[in-house]
Design a protein around this motif. Structure first.
Motif, short mmCIF file in Angstrom:
data_model
loop_
_atom_site.label_atom_id
_atom_site.label_comp_id
_atom_site.label_asym_id
_atom_site.label_seq_id
_atom_site.Cartn_x
_atom_site.Cartn_y
_atom_site.Cartn_z
N SER A 1 -1.34 0.22 56.16
CA SER A 1 0.34 0.27 56.98
C SER A 1 1.93 -0.29 56.51
CB SER A 1 -0.08 -1.15 58.26
OG SER A 1 0.49 -2.51 56.91
N LEU A 2 1.95 0.12 57.75
CA LEU A 2 3.60 0.16 57.23
C LEU A 2 4.21 -1.81 56.86
CD1 LEU A 2 5.30 1.53 60.26
CD2 LEU A 2 5.24 2.95 58.38
N ASP A 3 3.43 -2.46 57.37
CA ASP A 3 3.68 -3.65 56.58
C ASP A 3 3.35 -3.51 54.92
OD1 ASP A 3 4.40 -4.78 58.53
OD2 ASP A 3 2.33 -5.79 59.17
N ASP A 4 2.34 -2.93 54.48
CA ASP A 4 2.10 -2.31 52.81
C ASP A 4 3.21 -1.87 51.87
OD1 ASP A 4 -0.57 -3.67 53.37
OD2 ASP A 4 -1.38 -1.28 53.61
N LEU A 5 4.27 -1.71 52.70
CA LEU A 5 5.63 -0.80 51.91
C LEU A 5 6.17 -0.96 52.41
CD1 LEU A 5 4.55 2.68 53.76
CD2 LEU A 5 3.69 2.59 51.05
N TYR B 1 9.20 12.02 41.88
CA TYR B 1 8.34 11.41 41.59
C TYR B 1 8.39 10.05 43.31
CZ TYR B 1 4.16 8.22 39.74
OH TYR B 1 3.41 7.53 39.35
N ARG B 2 8.79 8.84 42.94
CA ARG B 2 9.00 8.18 43.52
C ARG B 2 8.84 8.50 45.21
NH1 ARG B 2 6.25 4.09 45.21
NH2 ARG B 2 7.84 2.80 46.44
N LEU B 3 9.64 9.76 45.55
CA LEU B 3 9.53 9.81 46.46
C LEU B 3 8.15 10.28 47.59
CD1 LEU B 3 11.13 10.69 49.63
CD2 LEU B 3 11.58 12.90 48.49
N GLU B 4 7.90 11.36 46.24
CA GLU B 4 5.84 11.67 46.20
C GLU B 4 4.98 10.75 46.74
OE1 GLU B 4 5.64 14.37 43.43
OE2 GLU B 4 6.47 16.30 43.80
N GLU C 1 2.49 9.68 50.54
CA GLU C 1 1.73 10.18 49.77
C GLU C 1 1.31 9.02 51.06
OE1 GLU C 1 -2.57 11.13 49.64
OE2 GLU C 1 -0.81 11.83 49.33
N GLN C 2 1.64 7.79 50.84
CA GLN C 2 2.02 6.59 51.45
C GLN C 2 1.76 7.27 52.61
OE1 GLN C 2 4.57 3.75 49.34
NE2 GLN C 2 2.44 3.06 47.59
N LEU C 3 2.41 7.21 53.16
CA LEU C 3 2.98 7.55 54.84
C LEU C 3 2.03 8.53 55.58
CD1 LEU C 3 6.99 7.78 54.59
CD2 LEU C 3 5.47 5.65 55.64
N ARG C 4 1.63 9.82 54.26
CA ARG C 4 0.22 10.59 55.40
C ARG C 4 -0.94 9.96 55.77
NH1 ARG C 4 -3.99 12.93 53.34
NH2 ARG C 4 -3.58 11.87 51.17
N VAL C 5 -1.02 8.64 54.60
CA VAL C 5 -1.97 8.08 54.65
C VAL C 5 -2.36 7.51 56.48
CG1 VAL C 5 -3.49 6.37 53.65
CG2 VAL C 5 -2.76 7.80 51.77
#
Length: 146
Positions: free
Chosen positions: A2-6, A134-137, A141-145
């Motif tokens: 979830s967004l809380d994971d980020l 790298y960090r942006l990728e 990827e986290q947001l794509r999920v």
């Protein structure tokens, strides 16, 4: 996930210190260095874009000067700047009104804006350091999920 994971994703993308404003004439200015006309220009542009000042609304110099407690000189300059940007239509001997852009003009403006944004994104990607990429990728990827 979830967004809380980020929790740190947004913070890592934000600059650590306040960034200067970009003046409509594409120069970078500090908020404490704006002229009164520039302040009025930004305030009126914001009100036009947000719909507070509706398309076709008359912009009376005297009323604006009274409202912002300034002389008519910075008001005239702000209206001139707004007319140059297309937000206001200046009419000789009849004052200024909020512009009423046609669908064709709005479409053209959005097309131009999309091209400029794509160009800016490309330049930013080319100039990005490998660690930033790298960090942006990773964030992407986290947001794509989601």
């Amino acid at each position: 996930m979830s967004l809380d994971d980020l929790p740190n994703a947004a913070a890592q993308l934000k600059p650590s210190k306040p960034q200067p404003l970009t003046h409509p004439a594409n120069r970078i200015v500090r908020p404490d260095k704006l002229t009164r006309a520039e302040e009025l220009h930004l305030q009126l542009a914001d009100e036009i874009v947000r719909g507070i000042l509706a398309p076709g609304s008359a912009l009376d110099e005297t009323e604006i000067a009274r409202r912002f407690r300034v002389s008519r000189t910075p008001v005239r300059e702000a209206l001139r700047q707004l007319a140059a940007s297309g937000l206001v239509e200046a009419r000789a001997h009849r004052g200024a009104v909020v512009a009423q852009p046609s669908i064709e003009r709005l479409s053209g403006m959005f097309e131009a804006m999309a091209e400029l944004e794509a160009l800016c994104a490309g330049l930013a990607a080319e100039r990005m350091a490998p660690a930033e990429r790298y960090r942006l990728e990773q964030i992407h990827e986290q947001l794509r999920v989601l």
